[in-house]
Design an enzyme around this catalytic site. Structure first.
Site, short mmCIF file in Angstrom:
data_model
loop_
_atom_site.label_atom_id
_atom_site.label_comp_id
_atom_site.label_asym_id
_atom_site.label_seq_id
_atom_site.Cartn_x
_atom_site.Cartn_y
_atom_site.Cartn_z
N HIS A 156 0.83 -1.20 0.00
CA HIS A 156 0.00 0.00 0.00
C HIS A 156 0.87 1.25 0.00
CE1 HIS A 156 0.31 0.85 4.42
NE2 HIS A 156 0.29 -0.47 4.55
N ASP A 164 -0.14 4.38 1.04
CA ASP A 164 -0.43 5.38 2.08
C ASP A 164 0.29 5.04 3.37
OD1 ASP A 164 -2.17 3.08 2.27
OD2 ASP A 164 -3.33 4.18 3.77
N ASP A 217 6.16 0.20 7.07
CA ASP A 217 4.73 0.04 6.79
C ASP A 217 4.27 1.12 5.81
OD1 ASP A 217 2.08 -0.70 6.91
OD2 ASP A 217 1.72 0.13 8.90
N GLU A 245 -5.02 1.80 2.72
CA GLU A 245 -5.03 0.66 3.63
C GLU A 245 -5.16 1.10 5.08
OE1 GLU A 245 -3.28 -2.44 6.31
OE2 GLU A 245 -2.64 -0.38 5.97
N ASP A 250 0.52 -10.43 1.01
CA ASP A 250 0.46 -9.07 1.51
C ASP A 250 1.36 -8.96 2.74
OD1 ASP A 250 -0.32 -6.42 1.75
OD2 ASP A 250 -2.34 -6.85 2.47
#
Length: 489
Positions: A122, A124, A157, A191, A218
């Site tokens: 992701h 974001d 992350d 996400e 993922d």
């Protein structure tokens, strides 16, 4: 009972206890680690981890925060352009599609009869908590490379996944690799706020097209550098399921009035008591599904004392569950968790509140459901004057993916090569990921980030001083390259 019969009964009990103890000890002694036949590594390119670190640094500098739905549009556009410039072969060769601010890449396989694999990430990031910016060793959106690390929000992350997946394919393209099985990359835009606009919409589009994937990979679990109690080896936790979520809104009302003449039970008092009861009376514990799979996987690698318990869950499960609940981190793996997160009431110090509102967030373990959580809340509160309803997040747990098949077998072999000391174990992801949106296009969904993380490292995710080492970036490159080659050749 005559003394002679009593002695005989006690003797028989003692013999029974000794026999039971002997069975337990034998089961523990016979439980030996099974070596993983990882086989020779596939032929993958040599990667320049420092060059990829610079690409990650540039990605971090684009402030793609989406905690407020909508985020910062220009930052997402700039990030997409940065990826285009950093990985020219990918963008010249792979089919590309944008969906809002989300990015999709398709690398067709030579055999269209083979279902492709789907790698997720992701774009974001969560925001930096206001007032903590000065606590960072390096500014949170600087992408500073210092001391062998890349620093900044998204370093773990999850921009590292995006950058290293693209870099792995960039290298494979340069080496002339052509997959027999296709590869699809899907990078969602939101996400961190549930993924509805990104992964949710992408998955719906894929399902409408009739797309099916051999497996989905993922983020989710990591490699615990510090192991678990009773296990000293690192543990690679591969998420085979994730919890559901329910944000339960509780509302208590009252007549109000002057604080000098309060009733016996105010709206605030009744609601506070209700929340306290929910914290005191947790939902039932259990070790079924992914948690049991995890315990079975780590048991052969545990110290003998821990192995004695883990090898005999048929007898000692209540003790093992109790031990897990003593720490809030491991407690989350054996039950649906209860977390009061919002409490609102009152307007003045001398006015009784006419309304008190609380939000209690539940992360729902497999076997429980949103409806079950609501039933539990109403039964425990036992106050018909307090309403309880599910708002915002109201989703049941994901299905549990098989701990076998091409996906899990590929991940196990590759992890065993890249991190040979790690024990690979199925795992219940206690938070949420984009992966859950793709249940309609694959039955084999796994959640794993190939990063070796100690307790202090894990605190940095969504916290201060998020960073990733250049050595970890190199491990990511090897991991994704080997997964792609091994699963698609």
């Amino acid at each position: 009972m005559p003394r002679k019969k009593l002695r005989r009964a006690l003797g028989l009990l003692g013999l029974g206890a000794l026999a039971l103890a002997g069975v337990c000890v034998t089961r523990a002694a016979l439980l030996e680690p099974q070596s993983v036949d990882a086989g020779p590594p596939p032929d993958v390119p040599a990667y320049d981890a420092e060059a990829v670190a610079r690409a990650l640094s540039g990605a971090i500098q684009h402030k793609t925060v989406s905690m407020v739905r909508g985020g910062e549009e220009a930052a997402f556009v700039a990030l997409a352009e940065h990826l285009r410039q950093s990985f020219p072969r990918v963008h010249a060769t792979l089919e590309q599609e944008t969906h809002g601010r989300s990015l999709i890449y398709r690398w067709p396989g030579q055999d269209p009869a083979l279902a492709p694999i789907l790698l997720l990430g992701h774009l974001d990031v969560v925001p930096v908590e206001p007032g903590t910016e000065d606590s960072w060793t390096h500014p949170p959106y600087s992408g500073e490379i210092a001391g062998g690390f890349v620093w900044g929000r998204g370093a773990m992350d999850d921009k590292t996944s995006v950058v290293t997946q693209l870099a792995a394919i960039e290298g494979l393209l340069a080496a002339g690799f052509a997959p027999r099985r296709g590869v699809v990359l899907a990078y969602g835009e939101d996400e961190e706020v549930g993924g509805d606009n990104g992964a949710g919409q992408i998955a719906k589009m894929m399902a409408a097209r009739g797309d099916r994937y051999e497996f989905v990979l993922d983020e989710g679990g990591v490699i615990l550098a510090d192991g678990l109690p009773g296990v000293t080896q690192p543990i690679a936790l591969v998420g085979v399921a994730e919890k559901g979520a329910a944000s339960i809104e509780l509302i208590a009302t009252a007549e109000g009035g002057h604080s000098s003449m309060p009733p016996a039970h105010s709206a605030i008092g009744r609601l506070a008591a209700a929340v306290a009861r929910l914290e005191a009376e947790q939902m039932p514990n259990h070790t079924g599904g992914p948690t049991r799979q995890m315990l079975d996987a780590i048991a052969p690698h545990a110290t003998f004392r821990a192995r004695l318990a883990l090898a005999n869950l048929w007898l000692l499960e209540p003790l093992v569950v109790y031990a897990l609940t003593l720490d809030h981190n491991s407690a989350a793996t054996v039950r649906t968790t209860t977390a009061p997160t919002i409490f609102e009431a009152g307007a003045a110090t001398n006015v009784l509140a006419t309304r008190a509102r609380a939000i209690v967030n539940f992360r729902i373990a497999p076997g429980d459901s949103v409806e079950g959580v609501l039933a539990h809340v109403r039964a425990v509160i036992d106050d018909p004057t307090i309403t309880a309803s599910c708002i915002l997040e109201c989703r049941d747990p994901s299905s549990v993916s098989p701990a076998a098949g091409l996906g899990m077998e590929t991940l196990t072999r590759v992890i065993s090569r890249v991190h040979p000391d790690a024990v690979v174990a199925p795992f219940l992801v206690v938070a949420g990921t984009d992966a859950r949106h793709y249940a309609s296009v694959s039955d084999h969904i796994y959640r794993f980030l190939p990063v070796l993380a100690g307790k202090e490292d894990r605190k940095r995710v969504h916290g201060t001083d998020e960073r990733i080492s250049i050595a970890a970036i190199d491990a990511h490159l090897q991991f994704y390259a080997q997964v792609i080659v091994e699963a698609t050749r």
